[in-house]
Design an enzyme around this catalytic site. Structure first.
Site, PDB file in Angstrom:
ATOM      1  N   GLY A  61       0.962  -1.219  -0.130  1.00 60.39           N
ATOM      2  CA  GLY A  61       0.104   0.073  -0.038  1.00 60.39           C
ATOM      3  C   GLY A  61       0.734   1.376   0.125  1.00 60.39           C
ATOM      4  N   GLN A  66       3.313   9.966   1.125  1.00 55.95           N
ATOM      5  CA  GLN A  66       4.680   9.153   1.127  1.00 55.95           C
ATOM      6  C   GLN A  66       5.566   9.654   0.002  1.00 55.95           C
ATOM      7  OE1 GLN A  66       2.848   4.979   2.029  1.00 55.95           O
ATOM      8  NE2 GLN A  66       4.783   5.032   3.079  1.00 55.95           N
ATOM      9  N   CYS A 107       6.778  -0.517   7.104  1.00 54.68           N
ATOM     10  CA  CYS A 107       6.336   0.957   6.293  1.00 54.68           C
ATOM     11  C   CYS A 107       7.636   1.233   5.429  1.00 54.68           C
ATOM     12  CB  CYS A 107       6.231   2.033   7.299  1.00 54.68           C
ATOM     13  SG  CYS A 107       5.625   3.461   6.485  1.00 54.68           S
ATOM     14  N   LEU A 108       7.221   1.454   4.248  1.00 53.65           N
ATOM     15  CA  LEU A 108       8.346   2.010   3.010  1.00 53.65           C
ATOM     16  C   LEU A 108       8.922   3.480   3.690  1.00 53.65           C
ATOM     17  CD1 LEU A 108       6.432   1.327  -0.356  1.00 53.65           C
ATOM     18  CD2 LEU A 108       8.248   0.143   0.579  1.00 53.65           C
ATOM     19  N   HIS A 149      -3.355   1.236   8.066  1.00 57.03           N
ATOM     20  CA  HIS A 149      -2.133   1.838   7.794  1.00 57.03           C
ATOM     21  C   HIS A 149      -2.194   2.909   6.852  1.00 57.03           C
ATOM     22  CE1 HIS A 149       2.533   1.070   7.557  1.00 57.03           C
ATOM     23  NE2 HIS A 149       2.415   1.803   6.729  1.00 57.03           N
ATOM     24  N   GLU A 150      -2.720   3.066   5.630  1.00 55.73           N
ATOM     25  CA  GLU A 150      -2.494   3.885   4.802  1.00 55.73           C
ATOM     26  C   GLU A 150      -3.366   5.030   5.143  1.00 55.73           C
ATOM     27  OE1 GLU A 150      -0.156   3.460   2.903  1.00 55.73           O
ATOM     28  OE2 GLU A 150       0.100   1.551   3.028  1.00 55.73           O
ATOM     29  N   HIS A 153      -1.412   7.192   7.487  1.00 54.03           N
ATOM     30  CA  HIS A 153      -0.614   8.114   6.783  1.00 54.03           C
ATOM     31  C   HIS A 153      -1.216   9.408   6.348  1.00 54.03           C
ATOM     32  CE1 HIS A 153       3.243   6.158   6.252  1.00 54.03           C
ATOM     33  NE2 HIS A 153       2.743   4.817   5.815  1.00 54.03           N
TER      34      HIS A 153
HETATM   35 ZN    ZN Z   1       3.573   2.995   5.630  1.00 51.70          ZN
END
Ligand code: ZN
Length: 184
Positions: A61, A66, A107-108, A149-150, A153
């Protein structure tokens, strides 16, 4: 996508072609994203770039901030349904189960960190597709976790904020050690 728009659009225009994943410490990750009102070619391009970045960086995701775009847009792929991909605009969690489960999440934007995060097992999300059509979707298990999670963000929250204080301390220590290792 045109880069020749009013000055208020420059952040979006600059950020998309670069498509670098922003990481911990970048203030854009702490920003509340803005609701999308124009369902135009620009939005489709943003979603396309986000899909590409998600696949390139092997995420499940990705939220627009991000990659530095402060718009309420997320993309994700469903590991439980043949990796089917979705672009969701203005997503909001409207219901969540009391039942929670704790799993390891990464997480990226927090590379190298994996931590235990407790989340609702089941959620209902309301959002729009890229044409502005409203959707209401019930998610369970991993897809529910990805959506939470997204959406976090998009509201300026990171997994570190959801982890227990002990987990957070452990991860921050690891990240500091990694940073030192890179410097030496
Ligand atoms: Zn993340």
């Amino acid at each position: 996508m045109s880069a020749k728009r009013a000055s208020s659009k420059t952040q979006t225009d600059k950020a998309v072609p670069l498509a670098q994943i922003r990481t911990l410490g970048d203030p854009v990750l702490r920003q509340q994203t803005k609701p999308v009102t124009a369902f135009d070619a620009r939005l489709k391009k943003l979603a396309q770039v986000m899909m590409e970045v998600m696949v390139r960086d092997e995420g499940v995701g990705l939220a627009a901030n991000q990659i530095g775009v402060v718009s309420r847009v997320m993309v994700w792929r469903n590991p439980d349904a043949d990796e089917e991909r979705y672009a969701w605009v203005n997503p909001v969690i409207v219901e969540e189960s009391e039942a929670r489960c704790t799993e390891i999440e990464g997480c990226l934007s927090v590379p190298g960190a994996a931590m235990e995060v407790a989340r609702a097992e089941e959620v209902v999300v309301e959002c729009q597709d890229l044409s502005g059509e409203p959707l209401r979707v019930r998610l369970v298990g991993l897809p529910a976790r990805i959506a939470q999670h997204e959406i976090d963000h998009l509201e300026g929250r990171l997994i570190l904020d959801r982890a227990s204080p002990e987990e957070r301390r452990r991860v921050m220590k690891e990240l500091r050690e990694q940073a030192l290792a890179v410097e030496t």
